[in-house]
Every structure is written in structure tokens, then in C-alpha cells.
Design a protein around this motif. Sequence first.
Motif, PDB file in Angstrom:
ATOM      1  N   CYS A  54       0.839  -1.198   0.000  1.00 44.95           N
ATOM      2  CA  CYS A  54       0.000   0.000   0.000  1.00 44.95           C
ATOM      3  C   CYS A  54       0.876   1.251   0.000  1.00 44.95           C
ATOM      4  CB  CYS A  54      -0.897  -0.022   1.234  1.00 44.95           C
ATOM      5  SG  CYS A  54      -1.855   1.490   1.470  1.00 44.95           S
ATOM      6  N   GLY A 104       0.153   3.987   1.162  1.00 39.65           N
ATOM      7  CA  GLY A 104      -0.020   4.733   2.411  1.00 39.65           C
ATOM      8  C   GLY A 104       0.689   4.082   3.586  1.00 39.65           C
ATOM      9  N   CYS A 105       0.398   2.806   3.827  1.00 43.51           N
ATOM     10  CA  CYS A 105       0.823   2.197   5.094  1.00 43.51           C
ATOM     11  C   CYS A 105       1.787   1.033   4.914  1.00 43.51           C
ATOM     12  CB  CYS A 105      -0.402   1.715   5.865  1.00 43.51           C
ATOM     13  SG  CYS A 105      -1.247   0.318   5.098  1.00 43.51           S
ATOM     14  N   CYS A 142      -4.296  -0.484   0.567  1.00 45.68           N
ATOM     15  CA  CYS A 142      -4.718  -1.671   1.310  1.00 45.68           C
ATOM     16  C   CYS A 142      -6.230  -1.741   1.291  1.00 45.68           C
ATOM     17  CB  CYS A 142      -4.184  -1.596   2.740  1.00 45.68           C
ATOM     18  SG  CYS A 142      -4.678  -0.122   3.661  1.00 45.68           S
ATOM     19  N   CYS A 145      -6.645   3.855   3.877  1.00 49.28           N
ATOM     20  CA  CYS A 145      -5.621   4.651   3.185  1.00 49.28           C
ATOM     21  C   CYS A 145      -6.156   5.308   1.919  1.00 49.28           C
ATOM     22  CB  CYS A 145      -4.415   3.784   2.852  1.00 49.28           C
ATOM     23  SG  CYS A 145      -3.424   3.381   4.291  1.00 49.28           S
TER      24      CYS A 145
HETATM   25 ZN   LIG Z   1      -2.754   1.237   3.534  1.00 49.95          ZN
END
Ligand SMILES: [Zn+2]
Length: 185
Positions: free
Chosen positions: A145, A147-148, A164, A169
Motif C-alpha cells: 500500500c 499509504g501504510c 490496502c 488509506c
Molecule cells: Zn494502507
Amino acid sequence: MTGTVWLDDHVVAGHVALDFCNTVYRRTPELGAELLDSTDAFYRWLIHVDLVAPTAEPVKAATLRAAVDLRSVLWKAFDAQRAGRGIDPAVLARVLAQARRGAEHVVVDPYGAITASATAGAPAALAVASLQLLLHPPTPAIRACDGCGWFFVDTSRSRRRRWCSMRTCGNEHKVARYRAARGER
Ligand SMILES: [Zn+2]
């Protein structure tokens, strides 16, 4: 009950080994909070992902420690695979060693689905499940992902999945873009 409450948004990777890797709040840009924050939380995760039966005995502290150790090794293995590098033999050796410890509790069905007949075998079952992906990388490849850093296998038709989950996210990104477009910070 103590620890994390598991939701469907915790099980988004498309493979149990990757969902296991995703049991921290975030991996990137810096390591976030531990979601396996008690033996009870790990026990409920194992049931949530159908790795053990709801009748299985509670998780012992040593089993949780073994699982968290394995997870840090798997991060290295899947990050290497994702980056197009081979798996470090020392990393593979640790996955294999964990697969052997408790292997008598690992159940593989005719379709290759892996479960553990006792919670003590959960780290071994997760190691064996990880070997499925390490020895036979999925197509399309494992991604993380934006983002994370949670891992997932992109099975979307467009093969352009970045997040994800769109609810976490993906949604944060949308909100940030909307604010940027309106000149907000
Ligand atoms: Zn994420």
C-alpha cells in the motif's frame, strides 16, 4: 477480551501470510502500533482468518513471541521479493526453521489451504503459508500500500490497486487530494 478488535479491513491482502504481515497499524513510512498486542488478540486473529478452529485452546505467550519474530523475518522476505531481489538465505533459513517447529500441527488440505490443528502450531502454519508465496510468487506480484506499506496481491481487473483498503488509506488520500484542490492544508 483484551487487545485489537479485528475487522474486515484487517484482512485485505488476498493471502493469509500477507494478512499476517499486516498485523501492525502501518509498516511505512515508520512502523506503527502493534495490532498483535496480546495473546488474546492473536488468538482472535487466528480465528478471524480461519487459521485455527474457534474451539482451539488459548494462545501461549511463547507462541505469540514466535509469531512476532516470524513476522519481522517475513517482512524482509516479501520486501525483497517485491523489490525483485532474491530471498536472503539467512532469512529463508529462519522461515524454514519456524516451519519445522510445530509442523506436527500444520494441516494442508487437497487445495493447498493451510490451517493449524492447535494454536501452538500457528507460527509453523504461517511459515508454511509464506513458503507458498516465496517459492511460487503470485501473478500479479505482491505489492505494498502506498499509504501504510501493508502487503497485498492485486487481483483487481485494472491491476492498478494502490491501497490496502479504499475505506482507510485510499480514503485518506482522497480527502488529502480534495483539500489540496481547495487550497486547504
Ligand atoms: Zn494502507
